[in-house]
Design a protein around this motif. Structure first.
Motif, mmCIF file in Angstrom:
data_model
loop_
_atom_site.group_PDB
_atom_site.id
_atom_site.type_symbol
_atom_site.label_atom_id
_atom_site.label_comp_id
_atom_site.label_asym_id
_atom_site.label_seq_id
_atom_site.Cartn_x
_atom_site.Cartn_y
_atom_site.Cartn_z
ATOM 1 N N ARG A 1 0.853 -1.029 0.076
ATOM 2 C CA ARG A 1 0.186 -0.051 -0.062
ATOM 3 C C ARG A 1 0.766 1.247 -0.110
ATOM 4 O O ARG A 1 0.527 2.169 -0.667
ATOM 5 C CB ARG A 1 -0.857 -0.034 1.206
ATOM 6 N N SER B 1 -5.392 8.170 3.012
ATOM 7 C CA SER B 1 -5.263 6.875 2.723
ATOM 8 C C SER B 1 -6.969 6.375 2.905
ATOM 9 O O SER B 1 -7.553 6.718 3.737
ATOM 10 C CB SER B 1 -4.862 5.998 3.835
ATOM 11 N N PHE C 1 -7.566 3.219 2.656
ATOM 12 C CA PHE C 1 -7.385 1.666 3.328
ATOM 13 C C PHE C 1 -7.647 2.225 4.796
ATOM 14 O O PHE C 1 -7.917 0.917 5.601
ATOM 15 C CB PHE C 1 -6.213 1.332 3.263
#
Length: 233
Positions: A199, A209, A211
């Motif tokens: 990532r 991000s 994520f």
């Protein structure tokens, strides 16, 4: 293509698929063994002094060790990152009764981080707020590789990170193969490390991000991301 040649192509394709799968499994296994070896080699106290200390929550032993580092002069200030919202400064003092002076004067609590990405973001904000150029980071030995990946991704090259891995009582990583619980723990952490490493190769800034939203814990994931991204100190 004739019907007689089709089975031959299928056999070649099958062998190629099996070969690639075998090589992939071999690479994962070799990477895992290297991961375990790196954790074992990192189990040593830090050398030198940092401007400050950061500890990632996840066990009282980590916090106690971090306060001991602060008291012994390894840093001027301590950030406890990822504190549960129900945990107060008084509760930390109760668990560390001999360190009341340091808890009162030199410890900051971060309630926003909900995962390792959040820890790295809050650490960066805290370092730059106080103009710290180096930190000693305290977390469990098996969690340290992923923590370092996230911190190095968040910080600039001239901001120094000194790892201080904590070895939990009863956890012997050198015998992971003999303990199913330890094997599951280290195996899961290895996969998380790989995901974090990949990532960070495609994300330019952890503040943005997506994520972080997906791996938020204990709260709705959207709220976790908003808490991480709202403030720009």
């Amino acid at each position: 293509m004739s019907d007689a040649r089709k089975p031959a192509w299928r056999r070649v394709l099958l062998r190629l698929t099996l070969g690639l799968g075998f090589l992939g499994a071999l690479a994962l296994t070799g990477g895992f063994l290297a991961f375990v070896t790196a954790i074992e080699r990192a189990e040593r106290p830090p050398t030198g002094r940092a401007d400050a200390i950061v500890v990632m929550t996840g066990g009282s032993q980590r916090i106690g060790d971090a306060i001991d580092l602060l008291a012994s002069g390894h840093g001027r200030r301590l950030l406890i990152s990822g504190v549960n919202e129900r945990t107060s400064r008084d509760e930390i003092a109760r668990l560390n009764p001999n360190q009341q002076h340091w808890i009162d004067c030199c410890i900051d609590l971060d309630y926003r981080a909900r995962n390792t990405i959040g820890n790295a973001i809050e650490t960066r904000r805290w370092m730059r707020r106080h103009r710290f150029g180096s930190i000693a980071v305290v977390t469990s030995n098996y969690h340290m590789p992923r923590t370092l990946v996230e911190l190095h991704h968040a910080l600039d090259e001239d901001e120094t990170v000194i790892p201080y891995p904590v070895v939990s009582d009863g956890f012997d990583i050198s015998r992971w193969w003999a303990d199913p619980a330890a094997a599951r723990l280290v195996g899961a952490e290895y996969l998380k490390f790989l995901v974090a490493w990949l990532r960070t190769k495609v994300e330019s800034d952890p503040e943005q991000s997506h994520f972080a939203v997906l791996v938020g814990r204990r709260k709705p994931v959207k709220m976790v991301a908003e808490h991480l991204m709202r403030e720009t100190n």
